[in-house]
Design an enzyme around this catalytic site. Structure first.
Site, PDB file in Angstrom:
ATOM      1  N   ALA A   1       0.817  -1.214   0.000  1.00  0.00           N
ATOM      2  CA  ALA A   1       0.000   0.000   0.000  1.00  0.00           C
ATOM      3  C   ALA A   1       0.852   1.265   0.000  1.00  0.00           C
ATOM      4  O   ALA A   1       0.626   2.180  -0.808  1.00  0.00           O
ATOM      5  CB  ALA A   1      -0.941  -0.019   1.202  1.00  0.00           C
TER       6      ALA A   1
ATOM      7  N   LYS B   1       4.541   8.741  15.702  1.00  0.00           N
ATOM      8  CA  LYS B   1       3.874   7.875  14.722  1.00  0.00           C
ATOM      9  C   LYS B   1       3.628   6.490  15.319  1.00  0.00           C
ATOM     10  O   LYS B   1       2.602   5.854  15.054  1.00  0.00           O
ATOM     11  CB  LYS B   1       4.730   7.766  13.456  1.00  0.00           C
ATOM     12  CG  LYS B   1       4.154   6.803  12.414  1.00  0.00           C
ATOM     13  CD  LYS B   1       2.805   7.257  11.888  1.00  0.00           C
ATOM     14  CE  LYS B   1       2.117   6.193  11.026  1.00  0.00           C
ATOM     15  NZ  LYS B   1       2.944   5.647   9.950  1.00  0.00           N
TER      16      LYS B   1
ATOM     17  N   SER C   1      -3.099  -1.175   8.188  1.00  0.00           N
ATOM     18  CA  SER C   1      -2.409  -2.343   7.638  1.00  0.00           C
ATOM     19  C   SER C   1      -2.453  -3.543   8.575  1.00  0.00           C
ATOM     20  O   SER C   1      -2.476  -4.692   8.127  1.00  0.00           O
ATOM     21  CB  SER C   1      -0.960  -1.993   7.298  1.00  0.00           C
ATOM     22  OG  SER C   1      -0.242  -1.597   8.459  1.00  0.00           O
TER      23      SER C   1
END
Length: 291
Positions: free
Chosen positions: A12, A176, A245
């Site tokens: 992706a 993150k 994901s």
């Protein structure tokens, strides 16, 4: 002269980045993939883009390039090794694009440390088939400041993704990671981002982030006290059908990047003497579910 670039792992994120690199038109781009395809197609916030880069399904016959972008999942480092052996020369820079905070550790001993560049990516992208992707927003990419970081950012000149350098990569990476850690709730519940509207699920997300903050600070990151609220509010503000994901991998019966996203918090926490029961529990349960 424009650089030669090879991208390993057109999932992706990797596939979306390859499509944007190909938009420049002046790069010698090779996409390294196990499954052959002819065209990269990305549905972006402003319409569709497509490209037909060179596709390699084997490292045989390849030679060293200026840049290798490794976008494989954290559990598939061994799969990248044959490609790296063919593509990396003494001056090749290797950008490691992945979740987590262990970019350099993953390829220590395989690539000269001076040529390794860790990369943090934050934009939602999904793959529906080989070479077919959807990018929900343009988002951003950050790399450490310095000559290599500037050269990496220059690869994406003209791209709508905000690609830039930072003088505090550790903090960027742990912030993150907090977002990724909370995403384990999606994989656990088998529900997309909208699950964050459930009060109980949101509390679990905040607990996972709180442990990430504690460990991240011990690792030298600067992280806000209300990062858990920020993460949950971000989930709630975005599309409720967004599939991260980790959830996508569990739904498809594939291995999950669980260690890179939550296990690392447990491991680094243990090294600092910081308890991480929420992350330890989610890792144990997801591993059990996958088994």
């Amino acid at each position: 002269m424009s650089p030669n670039v090879a991208l390993i792992g057109p999932g992706a994120i990797g596939g979306t980045l390859a499509a944007w690199l190909a938009q420049r038109g002046d790069l010698d781009l090779t996409v390294c993939a196990r499954t052959p395809f002819e065209t990269l197609t990305v549905e972006t916030p402003d319409g569709e883009i497509s490209a037909r880069p060179k596709i390699a399904t084997s490292p045989r016959g390849l030679s060293p390039v200026d840049w290798v972008l490794v976008a494989t999942k954290a559990y598939d480092d061994a799969g990248a090794a044959p490609w790296l052996a063919a593509l990396v020369g003494p001056r090749t820079r290797v950008a490691v694009i992945r979740n987590g905070v262990e970019h350099r550790e993953a390829f220590a001993g395989r690539v000269d440390a001076a040529n390794l560049l860790p990369v943090i990516v934050d934009f939602p992208a999904e793959r529906s088939a080989p070479g077919v992707f959807r990018q929900r927003r343009y988002g951003w990419i950050r790399v450490p400041e310095g000559e290599a970081g500037k050269a990496f950012a220059a690869l994406f000149a003209g791209c709508p993704i905000d690609v830039g350098t930072t003088d505090d990569f550790v903090s960027v990476a742990w912030r993150k990671l907090a977002l990724n850690a909370a995403g384990a709730v999606n994989a656990m519940t088998l529900k997309p981002s909208g699950v964050a509207h459930d009060p109980g699920a949101a509390q679990v997300m905040k607990a996972l982030v709180a442990e990430c903050v504690a460990v991240g600070r011990a690792e030298g990151a600067t992280l806000a006290d209300d990062l858990g609220d920020q993460v949950v509010n971000g989930y709630r503000a975005g599309p409720s059908d967004l599939v991260n994901s980790l959830l996508a991998d569990r739904q498809a019966g594939r291995p999950m990047e669980l260690d890179a996203r939550n296990g690392v918090i447990v491991r680094r926490g243990a090294a600092h003497g910081i308890p991480t029961p929420a992350n330890a529990m989610i890792v144990a349960l997801l591993n059990a579910a996958a088994g």
